[in-house]
Design an enzyme around this catalytic site. Structure first.
Site, short mmCIF file in Angstrom:
data_model
loop_
_atom_site.label_atom_id
_atom_site.label_comp_id
_atom_site.label_asym_id
_atom_site.label_seq_id
_atom_site.Cartn_x
_atom_site.Cartn_y
_atom_site.Cartn_z
N SER A 128 0.91 -1.16 -0.17
CA SER A 128 -0.08 -0.21 -0.13
C SER A 128 0.86 1.30 -0.02
O SER A 128 2.07 1.13 0.44
CB SER A 128 -1.00 0.02 1.37
N TYR A 154 -2.29 -1.24 10.78
CA TYR A 154 -2.54 -1.78 9.58
C TYR A 154 -1.35 -1.32 8.59
O TYR A 154 -0.90 -2.35 7.85
CB TYR A 154 -3.75 -1.36 8.96
N LYS A 158 1.80 -3.69 6.35
CA LYS A 158 2.28 -3.59 5.13
C LYS A 158 4.04 -3.28 4.90
O LYS A 158 4.65 -3.91 4.16
CB LYS A 158 1.63 -2.49 4.18
N1 UFG Z 1 -12.81 10.96 4.13
C1 UFG Z 1 -13.75 11.67 4.53
N2 UFG Z 1 -14.79 11.15 4.99
C2 UFG Z 1 -15.22 10.05 5.17
C3 UFG Z 1 -14.22 8.84 4.53
C4 UFG Z 1 -13.06 9.51 4.23
O1 UFG Z 1 -13.66 12.84 4.53
O2 UFG Z 1 -16.39 9.39 5.51
C5 UFG Z 1 -11.56 11.30 3.48
C6 UFG Z 1 -10.53 11.02 4.00
O3 UFG Z 1 -10.26 11.79 5.43
C7 UFG Z 1 -9.32 11.10 3.23
C8 UFG Z 1 -10.13 10.72 1.79
O4 UFG Z 1 -11.32 10.68 2.19
O5 UFG Z 1 -8.73 12.49 2.78
C9 UFG Z 1 -9.70 9.05 1.77
O6 UFG Z 1 -10.18 8.25 2.61
P1 UFG Z 1 -10.04 6.73 2.61
O7 UFG Z 1 -10.44 6.39 3.86
O8 UFG Z 1 -10.79 6.38 1.49
O9 UFG Z 1 -8.81 6.35 2.15
P2 UFG Z 1 -7.18 6.93 2.87
O10 UFG Z 1 -6.54 7.40 1.70
O11 UFG Z 1 -7.08 7.26 3.89
O12 UFG Z 1 -6.72 4.95 2.98
C10 UFG Z 1 -6.32 4.27 1.96
C11 UFG Z 1 -6.79 2.91 2.03
C12 UFG Z 1 -5.78 2.38 3.15
C13 UFG Z 1 -4.47 2.84 3.19
C14 UFG Z 1 -4.14 4.54 3.12
C15 UFG Z 1 -2.68 4.89 2.82
O13 UFG Z 1 -7.94 2.83 2.53
O14 UFG Z 1 -5.76 1.16 3.21
O15 UFG Z 1 -5.21 4.48 2.06
O16 UFG Z 1 -2.70 6.02 2.64
F1 UFG Z 1 -3.62 2.48 4.34
#
Ligand code: UFG
Length: 344
Positions: A128, A154, A158
């Site tokens: 990831s 998590y 990785k």
């Molecule tokens: N977000 C919101 N509201 C929500 C959910 C997400 O504003 O209800 C925002 C988050 O703050 C972030 C963006 O949307 O800015 C993307 O969030 P995600 O949770 O969809 O994805 P992430 O980038 O946080 O996480 C992903 C993968 C993980 C990995 C991570 C590494 O899901 O497995 O990238 O950066 F670890």
């Protein structure tokens, strides 16, 4: 006619795994799914079979059970492994880190040890972009960007996984290993026969958006409005899950064609960053649905802005994302509608 090139796909009934199984199949491989369905459903198997028009081979086992896993290596002449099976919820990993270390590390060790024992070479690991941690001042990350501490247990699993593979390679230089560093997979198969099946309340943005639009959830909270980005919300690199699935087939082809042992890491992203607000706006304009959303505080562990430099995947694997961002969003929405129909 399949050529019986058996590829073991651990976690093959999961979100990325199931799409990869379809791609493997259409590229002449015979995928063998290992999954204990703790975080997926047997309906996924039906969906895969409808898409490919054939029965698929799957074994309901926990890869942490070494004895059961070895039985699979004994029963098939496996030609390659794609290792997906792992827990992946960032928030849950903070609350229950041991669950994550135990499952994700033991699972990897078992699959790796048996691959070595049964002389299975191509090994693709589901890594990831979280392994880059919070790269200081860098938004577009290259594979050569120094790795730093991921923001969750998590993420650590990785990073540790990649380190285990590196150490293993030193001892087994004929191994062929590729770490695929995924950015943010979204969307679903265009047939709407397989897609993401979040367990309980989703953590990721896209299922949160589609569930809010369809009325399963009341509102979407956008985490933070004061990031140093063009509109104050975080930037991510969202990649269609079918493109991500294709990258696995390319990775396998690449490893098969190499005559020497190797270990390498490749980013799998589009190279394009989108803010959370851009995702919401695109969803609204494509679907005509309104999202009930508001700003909330920042979420712990979020990086401001990260997207892939995708030059290496193009050069090494001859792979690049082809689906548009709009397609990915549309397919996520079609899938959510399909799930609603199934619930009715
Ligand atoms: N977000 C919101 N509201 C929500 C959910 C997400 O504003 O209800 C925002 C988050 O703050 C972030 C963006 O949307 O800015 C993307 O969030 P995600 O949770 O969809 O994805 P992430 O980038 O946080 O996480 C992903 C993968 C993980 C990995 C991570 C590494 O899901 O497995 O990238 O950066 F670890």
């Amino acid at each position: 006619m399949q050529n019986e090139k058996f590829i073991l796909v651990t976690g093959g009934a999961g979100y990325i795994g199931s799409h990869t199984v379809v791609e493997l199949y259409s590229n002449g491989y015979t995928p063998i799914i290992l999954d204990d369905f703790r975080n997926s459903s047997k309906l996924v198997i039906e969906g895969i079979e409808k898409i490919i028009g054939e029965k698929i081979q799957f074994h309901e086992i926990d890869i942490c059970d070494y004895v059961q896993l070895e039985q699979i290596f004994r029963n098939y002449k496996i030609n390659g492994v794609i290792h997906f099976a792992a827990y992946k919820a960032v928030g849950e990993s903070v609350l229950d880190p041991l669950k994550y270390y135990k499952n994700n590390i033991i699972g990897l060790l078992n699959v790796l040890e048996l691959s070595a024992k049964y002389d299975v070479r191509p090994f693709v690991f589901s890594s990831s972009c979280t392994v880059y941690g919070e790269p200081k001042g860098i938004k577009e990350v290259k594979e050569s960007t120094p790795l730093s501490k991921p923001s969750s247990p998590y993420g650590n699993t990785k990073l540790i996984g990649e380190q285990i593979l590196n150490d293993f390679f030193v001892s087994q230089p004929t191994a062929k290993i590729l770490n695929l560093r995924y950015f943010n997979p979204i969307g679903a198969h265009p047939s709407s026969l397989i897609g993401e099946l979040p367990n309980g309340k989703p953590n990721n943005l896209l299922p949160y958006i589609t569930q809010t639009a369809i009325g399963k959830l009341k509102e979407l909270v956008v985490h933070g409005n004061d990031y140093p980005t063009k509109d104050g919300s975080c930037v991510r690199d969202y990649i269609h899950v079918c493109d991500l699935a294709k990258a696995h087939v390319k990775a396998l082809n690449y490893l098969e064609n190499e005559t020497q042992g190797l270990i390498d890491a490749v980013n799998v992203g589009t190279g394009q960053g989108k803010t959370v607000l851009e995702v919401i706006k695109t969803f609204e304009s494509i679907t005509g649905e309104k999202i009930n959303w508001r700003f909330g505080p920042r979420r712990a562990g979020d990086v401001d802005e990260i997207y892939a430099n995708s030059a290496k995947s193009k050069e090494l694997l001859n792979w690049e994302a082809v689906h548009s961002f709009e397609d990915a969003i549309l397919h996520a929405w079609l899938w959510e509608n399909k799930l609603r129909k199934n619930d009715e």
